[in-house]
Design a protein around this motif. Structure first.
Motif, PDB file in Angstrom:
ATOM      1  N   GLY A 174      38.217  40.635  50.944  1.00 42.86           N
ATOM      2  CA  GLY A 174      37.793  40.025  49.686  1.00 42.86           C
ATOM      3  C   GLY A 174      38.105  38.547  49.641  1.00 42.86           C
ATOM      4  N   LEU A 175      39.261  38.182  50.186  1.00 40.15           N
ATOM      5  CA  LEU A 175      39.662  36.781  50.212  1.00 40.15           C
ATOM      6  C   LEU A 175      38.731  35.956  51.098  1.00 40.15           C
ATOM      7  CD1 LEU A 175      41.983  35.170  48.917  1.00 40.15           C
ATOM      8  CD2 LEU A 175      43.268  35.458  51.048  1.00 40.15           C
ATOM      9  N   ILE A 176      38.394  36.503  52.268  1.00 40.41           N
ATOM     10  CA  ILE A 176      37.475  35.813  53.178  1.00 40.41           C
ATOM     11  C   ILE A 176      36.096  35.678  52.531  1.00 40.41           C
ATOM     12  CG2 ILE A 176      36.240  36.000  55.380  1.00 40.41           C
ATOM     13  CD1 ILE A 176      38.744  37.267  56.567  1.00 40.41           C
ATOM     14  N   GLY A 177      35.629  36.763  51.889  1.00 39.59           N
ATOM     15  CA  GLY A 177      34.327  36.721  51.243  1.00 39.59           C
ATOM     16  C   GLY A 177      34.271  35.725  50.101  1.00 39.59           C
ATOM     17  N   HIS A 178      35.401  35.553  49.398  1.00 37.76           N
ATOM     18  CA  HIS A 178      35.450  34.639  48.249  1.00 37.76           C
ATOM     19  C   HIS A 178      35.610  33.184  48.683  1.00 37.76           C
ATOM     20  CE1 HIS A 178      36.523  33.322  44.136  1.00 37.76           C
ATOM     21  NE2 HIS A 178      37.406  32.544  44.742  1.00 37.76           N
ATOM     22  N   VAL A 179      36.554  32.932  49.587  1.00 34.05           N
ATOM     23  CA  VAL A 179      36.911  31.556  49.934  1.00 34.05           C
ATOM     24  C   VAL A 179      36.019  30.964  51.024  1.00 34.05           C
ATOM     25  CG1 VAL A 179      38.747  30.068  50.816  1.00 34.05           C
ATOM     26  CG2 VAL A 179      39.305  31.947  49.256  1.00 34.05           C
ATOM     27  N   LEU A 183      35.979  36.836  43.341  1.00 32.11           N
ATOM     28  CA  LEU A 183      37.101  37.673  42.928  1.00 32.11           C
ATOM     29  C   LEU A 183      37.421  37.402  41.457  1.00 32.11           C
ATOM     30  CD1 LEU A 183      39.505  37.297  45.991  1.00 32.11           C
ATOM     31  CD2 LEU A 183      38.036  39.239  45.455  1.00 32.11           C
ATOM     32  N   VAL A 184      37.681  38.473  40.700  1.00 29.73           N
ATOM     33  CA  VAL A 184      38.038  38.330  39.289  1.00 29.73           C
ATOM     34  C   VAL A 184      39.556  38.209  39.168  1.00 29.73           C
ATOM     35  CG1 VAL A 184      36.009  39.600  38.541  1.00 29.73           C
ATOM     36  CG2 VAL A 184      38.158  40.833  38.927  1.00 29.73           C
ATOM     37  N   ALA A 185      40.030  37.883  37.966  1.00 36.82           N
ATOM     38  CA  ALA A 185      41.457  37.644  37.742  1.00 36.82           C
ATOM     39  C   ALA A 185      42.313  38.857  38.101  1.00 36.82           C
ATOM     40  CB  ALA A 185      41.686  37.252  36.284  1.00 36.82           C
ATOM     41  N   LEU A 186      41.821  40.064  37.774  1.00 37.07           N
ATOM     42  CA  LEU A 186      42.601  41.264  38.063  1.00 37.07           C
ATOM     43  C   LEU A 186      42.776  41.474  39.562  1.00 37.07           C
ATOM     44  CD1 LEU A 186      44.047  43.702  36.822  1.00 37.07           C
ATOM     45  CD2 LEU A 186      41.875  44.966  36.955  1.00 37.07           C
ATOM     46  N   GLN A 187      41.761  41.101  40.343  1.00 39.22           N
ATOM     47  CA  GLN A 187      41.863  41.239  41.799  1.00 39.22           C
ATOM     48  C   GLN A 187      42.873  40.247  42.375  1.00 39.22           C
ATOM     49  OE1 GLN A 187      37.525  40.931  42.501  1.00 39.22           O
ATOM     50  NE2 GLN A 187      37.680  42.919  43.536  1.00 39.22           N
ATOM     51  N   TRP A 188      42.862  39.021  41.832  1.00 40.72           N
ATOM     52  CA  TRP A 188      43.871  38.047  42.263  1.00 40.72           C
ATOM     53  C   TRP A 188      45.276  38.548  41.926  1.00 40.72           C
ATOM     54  CZ3 TRP A 188      42.891  34.446  45.629  1.00 40.72           C
ATOM     55  CH2 TRP A 188      41.639  33.827  45.687  1.00 40.72           C
ATOM     56  N   PHE A 189      45.409  39.111  40.735  1.00 39.37           N
ATOM     57  CA  PHE A 189      46.705  39.641  40.315  1.00 39.37           C
ATOM     58  C   PHE A 189      47.130  40.801  41.214  1.00 39.37           C
ATOM     59  CE2 PHE A 189      49.243  42.439  37.394  1.00 39.37           C
ATOM     60  CZ  PHE A 189      50.373  41.634  37.350  1.00 39.37           C
ATOM     61  N   GLY A 190      46.175  41.661  41.567  1.00 33.58           N
ATOM     62  CA  GLY A 190      46.471  42.779  42.467  1.00 33.58           C
ATOM     63  C   GLY A 190      46.970  42.297  43.822  1.00 33.58           C
ATOM     64  N   MET A 191      46.362  41.222  44.329  1.00 34.59           N
ATOM     65  CA  MET A 191      46.811  40.644  45.596  1.00 34.59           C
ATOM     66  C   MET A 191      48.249  40.153  45.495  1.00 34.59           C
ATOM     67  SD  MET A 191      43.627  38.423  47.073  1.00 34.59           S
ATOM     68  CE  MET A 191      42.100  39.179  47.621  1.00 34.59           C
ATOM     69  N   VAL A 192      48.545  39.442  44.404  1.00 31.61           N
ATOM     70  CA  VAL A 192      49.902  38.914  44.204  1.00 31.61           C
ATOM     71  C   VAL A 192      50.912  40.053  44.137  1.00 31.61           C
ATOM     72  CG1 VAL A 192      51.421  37.661  42.621  1.00 31.61           C
ATOM     73  CG2 VAL A 192      49.116  36.798  43.078  1.00 31.61           C
ATOM     74  N   VAL A 193      50.567  41.121  43.409  1.00 33.37           N
ATOM     75  CA  VAL A 193      51.468  42.277  43.285  1.00 33.37           C
ATOM     76  C   VAL A 193      51.683  42.928  44.650  1.00 33.37           C
ATOM     77  CG1 VAL A 193      51.706  44.600  42.320  1.00 33.37           C
ATOM     78  CG2 VAL A 193      50.897  42.728  40.875  1.00 33.37           C
ATOM     79  N   ALA A 194      50.602  43.111  45.419  1.00 37.56           N
ATOM     80  CA  ALA A 194      50.707  43.745  46.735  1.00 37.56           C
ATOM     81  C   ALA A 194      51.584  42.925  47.687  1.00 37.56           C
ATOM     82  CB  ALA A 194      49.318  43.953  47.330  1.00 37.56           C
ATOM     83  N   VAL A 195      51.375  41.620  47.686  1.00 36.60           N
ATOM     84  CA  VAL A 195      52.199  40.755  48.545  1.00 36.60           C
ATOM     85  C   VAL A 195      53.659  40.793  48.084  1.00 36.60           C
ATOM     86  CG1 VAL A 195      52.613  38.374  49.256  1.00 36.60           C
ATOM     87  CG2 VAL A 195      50.276  39.252  49.183  1.00 36.60           C
ATOM     88  N   SER A 196      53.876  40.854  46.768  1.00 37.33           N
ATOM     89  CA  SER A 196      55.243  40.954  46.249  1.00 37.33           C
ATOM     90  C   SER A 196      55.921  42.228  46.764  1.00 37.33           C
ATOM     91  CB  SER A 196      55.221  40.959  44.715  1.00 37.33           C
ATOM     92  OG  SER A 196      54.672  39.767  44.217  1.00 37.33           O
ATOM     93  N   GLY A 197      55.139  43.292  46.890  1.00 37.10           N
ATOM     94  CA  GLY A 197      55.692  44.536  47.422  1.00 37.10           C
ATOM     95  C   GLY A 197      56.216  44.380  48.837  1.00 37.10           C
TER      96      GLY A 197
END
Length: 301
Positions: free
Chosen positions: A112-117, A124-138
């Motif tokens: 998704g990041l490659i497709g967006h950037v 990517l919508v805000a919730l998807q960005w937030f999901g990425m941040v949460v996953a990386v935090s994990g």
């Protein structure tokens, strides 16, 4: 049982088989390379899988064209095999099977990041960005107890390279859009990967296997050659034609959890408290990333 019920049972069974194979593959890789150089295992796996794939093509009478666009598509597909798989096998020397599966669960997020950037194919919508941040935090929790969880930065980097190769292969194959049947595409990509793997031999010749492997290593090798390379591929393409991509993507949540349990149960891989918490956070992040897509399919209307 009517035809719809029968079809549902078949689809569910194939889906469950695919998830189980994907969840077991990291452990099978770890077992298969326990006694031999990982690159020799990979080379033998590719040539064995090629023989099986060619036999299947002959039975189902699928063509294997060698025109210019088909060859280009085979090369693109091989980036997933000789590219992604090569780095996965190298990473298996540094990470547990459960953590390998966990890291590979990030593939849709990176795609998704490659497709967006880079490719600008979707936003990517805000919730998807937030999901990425949460996953990386994990992952931070997983790294917090790295000595106990056997998290090696080298292994993480190798897995990241593997994921980028895997995702790039998908984008490239779609961009080429060759008129190939799934089995023909897969077989051609296997052939290119097998030929490409021969270039590794001069660097690993001194590690040529000279003895038969143990039963556990042999099981791991046969599993990856037959189930991971052939059966999972057929299941995946069968499901993609019949299910929404969002449904297939649910496997990204289930696979790492199953892989961690299998690694702990069958390979005595330790799951620390930090790892357990980190995995839960990563899975929550992946759910958030896919939530909009799943909501549209399952809860709308």
């Amino acid at each position: 049982m009517n035809s719809n019920s029968s079809s549902l049972v078949v689809t569910a069974s194939i889906y469950a088989l695919l998830v189980l194979i994907w969840a077991t593959t990291p452990l099978a890789i770890v077992w298969s390379i326990a006694e031999y150089h990982p690159m020799w295992v990979l080379i033998i796996r590719y040539f064995g899988a090629c023989i099986i794939a060619l036999a299947i093509l002959a039975v189902i009478r699928n063509p294997l064209p060698f025109d210019k666009i088909s060859l280009k598509s085979y090369v693109a597909g091989s980036l997933n095999l000789i590219g992604a798989q090569l780095f996965i096998y190298l990473a298996a020397n540094y990470l547990t099977s459960g953590l390998m599966a966990l890291l590979f669960g990030f593939s849709p997020l990176i795609a998704g990041l490659i497709g967006h950037v880079i490719l600008k194919t979707h936003k990517l919508v805000a919730l998807q960005w937030f999901g990425m941040v949460v996953a990386v935090s994990g992952l931070v929790f997983v790294f917090a107890d790295s000595a106990d969880s056997k998290v090696n930065p080298i292994g993480v980097v190798l897995m990241l390279i593997s994921m980028v190769s895997y995702i790039s292969s998908i984008f490239w194959v779609k961009q080429i859009n060759a008129p190939l049947k799934p089995m023909s595409q897969a077989t051609g990509s296997l052939l290119v990967s097998a030929v490409g793997s021969l270039f590794l031999i001069p660097f690993i010749w001194q590690s040529f296997p000279t003895a038969l492997p143990s039963s556990q290593a042999m099981f791991g090798f046969l599993f990856t050659m037959i189930l991971s390379s052939i059966v999972a591929m057929l299941c995946y393409f069968w499901l993609i034609k019949r299910l929404a991509a969002s449904t297939v993507s649910l496997s990204n949540v289930m696979t790492p959890i199953i892989a961690l349990v299998l690694g702990a149960t069958l390979n005595h891989e330790h799951i620390s408290t930090y790892t357990f918490v980190g995995v839960a956070i990563v899975m929550f992040g992946i759910v958030l990333y896919f939530w909009k897509e799943w909501k549209v399919q399952y809860f709308s209307g």
